[in-house]
Design an enzyme around this catalytic site. Structure first.
Site, short mmCIF file in Angstrom:
data_model
loop_
_atom_site.label_atom_id
_atom_site.label_comp_id
_atom_site.label_asym_id
_atom_site.label_seq_id
_atom_site.Cartn_x
_atom_site.Cartn_y
_atom_site.Cartn_z
N THR A 132 16.69 -25.60 66.98
CA THR A 132 17.20 -25.46 65.61
C THR A 132 18.56 -26.14 65.44
O THR A 132 19.35 -26.22 66.40
CB THR A 132 17.35 -23.96 65.27
OG1 THR A 132 18.10 -23.83 64.06
CG2 THR A 132 18.07 -23.18 66.36
N ASP A 133 18.84 -26.55 64.21
CA ASP A 133 20.17 -27.12 63.91
C ASP A 133 21.27 -26.07 64.05
O ASP A 133 22.45 -26.41 64.12
CB ASP A 133 20.20 -27.76 62.52
CG ASP A 133 19.93 -26.80 61.36
OD1 ASP A 133 19.70 -25.60 61.61
OD2 ASP A 133 19.95 -27.26 60.21
N GLU A 134 20.88 -24.79 64.09
CA GLU A 134 21.90 -23.73 64.17
C GLU A 134 22.66 -23.76 65.49
O GLU A 134 23.73 -23.16 65.60
CB GLU A 134 21.28 -22.35 63.95
CG GLU A 134 20.67 -22.23 62.58
CD GLU A 134 20.65 -20.83 62.01
OE1 GLU A 134 21.23 -19.92 62.61
OE2 GLU A 134 20.05 -20.66 60.93
N TYR A 156 21.08 -15.11 67.48
CA TYR A 156 19.90 -15.98 67.36
C TYR A 156 20.21 -17.38 67.86
O TYR A 156 19.52 -17.92 68.74
CB TYR A 156 19.41 -16.04 65.91
CG TYR A 156 18.49 -17.22 65.64
CD1 TYR A 156 17.20 -17.25 66.18
CD2 TYR A 156 18.91 -18.31 64.89
CE1 TYR A 156 16.36 -18.35 65.97
CE2 TYR A 156 18.09 -19.41 64.67
CZ TYR A 156 16.81 -19.42 65.21
OH TYR A 156 15.98 -20.50 65.01
N LYS A 160 18.90 -19.54 71.18
CA LYS A 160 18.23 -20.85 71.09
C LYS A 160 18.99 -21.90 71.90
O LYS A 160 18.40 -22.70 72.62
CB LYS A 160 18.10 -21.31 69.63
CG LYS A 160 17.20 -20.47 68.75
CD LYS A 160 15.75 -20.46 69.19
CE LYS A 160 15.04 -21.78 69.03
NZ LYS A 160 13.59 -21.67 69.37
P1 NAD Z 1 8.26 -17.13 63.08
O1 NAD Z 1 9.16 -15.96 63.27
O2 NAD Z 1 7.50 -17.29 61.82
O3 NAD Z 1 7.20 -17.22 64.28
C1 NAD Z 1 7.53 -16.95 65.61
C2 NAD Z 1 6.23 -16.70 66.36
O4 NAD Z 1 6.56 -16.50 67.74
C3 NAD Z 1 5.50 -15.43 65.89
O5 NAD Z 1 4.13 -15.69 65.75
C4 NAD Z 1 5.76 -14.43 67.01
O6 NAD Z 1 4.72 -13.47 67.15
C5 NAD Z 1 5.86 -15.35 68.21
N1 NAD Z 1 6.65 -14.79 69.32
C6 NAD Z 1 7.88 -14.21 69.27
N2 NAD Z 1 8.28 -13.84 70.49
C7 NAD Z 1 7.28 -14.20 71.34
C8 NAD Z 1 7.10 -14.09 72.74
N3 NAD Z 1 8.03 -13.52 73.52
N4 NAD Z 1 5.96 -14.58 73.29
C9 NAD Z 1 5.00 -15.15 72.52
N5 NAD Z 1 5.11 -15.26 71.19
C10 NAD Z 1 6.24 -14.80 70.60
O7 NAD Z 1 9.20 -18.40 63.35
P2 NAD Z 1 9.16 -19.85 62.72
O8 NAD Z 1 10.00 -19.87 61.51
O9 NAD Z 1 7.77 -20.34 62.67
O10 NAD Z 1 9.97 -20.65 63.85
C11 NAD Z 1 9.26 -21.21 64.96
C12 NAD Z 1 10.27 -21.89 65.85
O11 NAD Z 1 11.00 -22.88 65.12
C13 NAD Z 1 11.33 -20.95 66.44
O12 NAD Z 1 11.55 -21.33 67.77
C14 NAD Z 1 12.56 -21.20 65.58
O13 NAD Z 1 13.73 -20.97 66.33
C15 NAD Z 1 12.39 -22.67 65.25
N6 NAD Z 1 12.99 -23.10 63.99
C16 NAD Z 1 12.73 -22.41 62.83
C17 NAD Z 1 13.27 -22.89 61.63
C18 NAD Z 1 13.04 -22.14 60.34
O14 NAD Z 1 13.76 -22.45 59.36
N7 NAD Z 1 12.10 -21.24 60.23
C19 NAD Z 1 14.07 -24.05 61.63
C20 NAD Z 1 14.30 -24.71 62.84
C21 NAD Z 1 13.75 -24.24 64.01
O1 DAU Z 2 18.71 -23.89 60.08
C1 DAU Z 2 17.55 -23.55 60.79
C2 DAU Z 2 17.38 -22.05 60.77
O2 DAU Z 2 17.06 -21.71 59.43
C3 DAU Z 2 16.30 -21.55 61.71
O3 DAU Z 2 16.67 -21.84 63.03
C4 DAU Z 2 16.09 -20.04 61.54
O4 DAU Z 2 14.99 -19.62 62.32
C5 DAU Z 2 15.78 -19.75 60.08
O5 DAU Z 2 15.70 -18.36 59.87
C6 DAU Z 2 16.88 -20.34 59.19
O6 DAU Z 2 18.13 -19.64 59.37
P1 DAU Z 2 19.08 -19.28 58.14
O7 DAU Z 2 19.96 -18.16 58.53
O8 DAU Z 2 19.77 -20.50 57.60
O9 DAU Z 2 17.95 -18.86 57.07
P2 DAU Z 2 17.86 -17.63 56.06
O10 DAU Z 2 16.66 -17.86 55.23
O11 DAU Z 2 18.03 -16.33 56.73
O12 DAU Z 2 19.15 -17.86 55.16
C7 DAU Z 2 19.34 -19.07 54.43
C8 DAU Z 2 20.64 -18.95 53.67
O13 DAU Z 2 20.49 -17.91 52.68
C9 DAU Z 2 21.83 -18.54 54.52
O14 DAU Z 2 23.00 -19.18 54.03
C10 DAU Z 2 21.93 -17.03 54.31
C11 DAU Z 2 21.46 -16.87 52.86
N1 DAU Z 2 20.78 -15.58 52.55
C12 DAU Z 2 19.72 -15.20 53.33
C13 DAU Z 2 19.08 -14.01 53.10
C14 DAU Z 2 17.92 -13.56 53.96
C15 DAU Z 2 21.20 -14.80 51.49
O15 DAU Z 2 22.15 -15.18 50.77
N2 DAU Z 2 20.56 -13.63 51.26
C16 DAU Z 2 19.53 -13.17 52.03
O16 DAU Z 2 19.03 -12.06 51.76
#
Ligand code: NAD
Ligand code: DAU
Length: 349
Positions: A132-134, A156, A160
């Protein structure tokens, strides 16, 4: 190729599995623990399509279960690892699971690949870690390249970043064929309603308050889920061993206020639903990625934010029973813990 896809029942992982099975002749084993965030409904389409079903197998299990992972890795040519606890707010409430999966889980995968590699001198087992970019922490100005220092600010992102460091260490020490992707904020259909975009859509649909952290001027670079999944495919197929690839969004850099305005406009709901609530601790103000390395591999985002938000809103409007079931049994408790006190202290925006 034969792929092991971890976390393949989640939001991005399931999109990757569906699109990969459509675009290639690959076979896929999904390993997923089915946490609150995993949902087999995300893979129902694959399981039900005869052409795809023969190339797909689901295994319920944990990436930290070393014997299970070792057994599965022996069957494949590459591992694509999406498995993680993925929500920043939950990592602040309860960090342990983030570290167990993000550190011990990634370590179990690496060990399994190292052992499988030992027996196969000719073709390496590639491991793609979805990150992730985080991990860069807040980027005050400009775009973060892959060489930007890693400065995570939440449990988190620290988990990562730890996984990424382990992957790089195994590359250096054992010569494993590893690649890492670092994706931007991803949105689209069937994302768990805990994240900003689906939370605000589903709350607005119910005329519930939209809890905006602080003044909502934080900036994210939004990436449509299909584009994220396709970027992972490109890096899997063409990425150079040992290399990290940023996966940026469409580059339009939306503030949370702008995202909220777009959602409300698409739903025809009023701004008066928005409440400014006490901020997330350690809230990163801005993320922005330099995607030139991935562009050189031939990938570009194809879905503009306005289009992606419209598609996403439409999906939630048309799939109410699905997103309600995704919220699951624990949703009310989580919502109460995360938002009740914040909403009590909230002000109109
Ligand atoms: P998600 O939470 O929707 O899905 C995660 C999946 O992993 C779920 O199906 C969960 O059951 C499974 N899981 C969790 N722990 C596990 C374990 N110990 N063993 C096997 N399975 C397990 O997440 P997502 O949004 O699809 O993100 C997927 C990946 O992409 C993550 O690694 C996340 O860090 C990364 N990512 C997410 C975002 C975003 O904005 N959602 C952005 C950049 C990177
Ligand atoms: O940038 C990549 C990441 O993006 C991924 O690695 C993470 O898995 C994914 O959850 C996401 O993280 P963020 O923290 O950026 O996403 P989130 O949707 O939780 O929040 C997006 C923005 O919105 C952030 O600035 C926080 C704000 N927010 C979020 C929630 C849930 C609010 O203002 N209110 C809220 O209730």
């Amino acid at each position: 190729m034969r792929l092991l896809v971890t976390g393949g029942a989640g939001f991005i992982g399931s999109t990757f599995v569906r699109r990969r099975l459509d675009a290639t002749d690959d076979s896929v084993i999904v390993l997923d623990k089915l946490t609150y965030a995993g949902d087999l409904a995300n893979l129902a389409e694959v399981a039900e399509r005869p052409d795809a079903a023969t190339r797909y197998r689901f295994v319920e299990g944990d990436i930290a279960d070393a014997p299970l992972v070792a057994e599965l890795v022996r069957e494949v040519d590459a591992v694509v690892s999406f498995a993680a606890e993925s929500h920043v707010d939950r990592s602040i409430l309860e960090p342990t699971a983030f570290l167990v999966t993000g550190v011990m889980g990634v370590h179990a995968l690496l060990e399994a690949v190292r052992v499988a590699q030992g027996g196969r001198r000719k073709s390496a087992v590639r491991l793609l870690q979805v990150s992730t970019d985080e991990v860069y922490g807040p980027v005050a100005a400009g775009l973060a390249p892959e060489t930007h220092p890693v400065r995570p600010t939440s449990p988190y992102s620290a988990a990562k970043a730890s996984g990424d460091l382990l992957v790089q260490a195994y590359r250096e020490t054992y010569g494993l064929d590893t690649v890492i992707t670092r994706g931007a904020n991803t949105y689209g259909p069937a994302q768990h309603p805990e994240k900003l975009v689906p939370l605000f859509i589903t709350n607005a649909l119910q005329d519930l308050p939209l809890p905006m952290y602080g003044d909502g001027t934080q900036v994210r670079d939004w990436l449509y889920v299909d584009d994220h999944a396709d970027a992972v495919s490109v890096v899997l197929d063409r990425g150079s061993p040992g290399t990290i690839y940023n996966v940026p969004g469409d580059g339009s850099e939306q503030s949370n206020r702008a995202v909220t305005e777009a959602i409300l406009a698409a739903l025809g709901k009023p701004w008066s639903l928005v409440r400014e609530v006490p901020d997330r601790p350690g809230h990163d103000r801005r993320y922005a990625l330099d995607g030139s390395r991935l562009r050189d591999l031939g990938w570009m985002p194809t879905v503009a934010f306005e289009d992606g938000i419209d598609r996403t809103v439409r999906w939630y409007v048309e799939h109410e029973s699905r997103w309600r079931s995704t919220q699951g049994a624990g949703w009310a408790d989580y919502y109460e813990r995360q938002y009740a006190w914040r909403l009590e202290r909230s002000v109109p925006s």
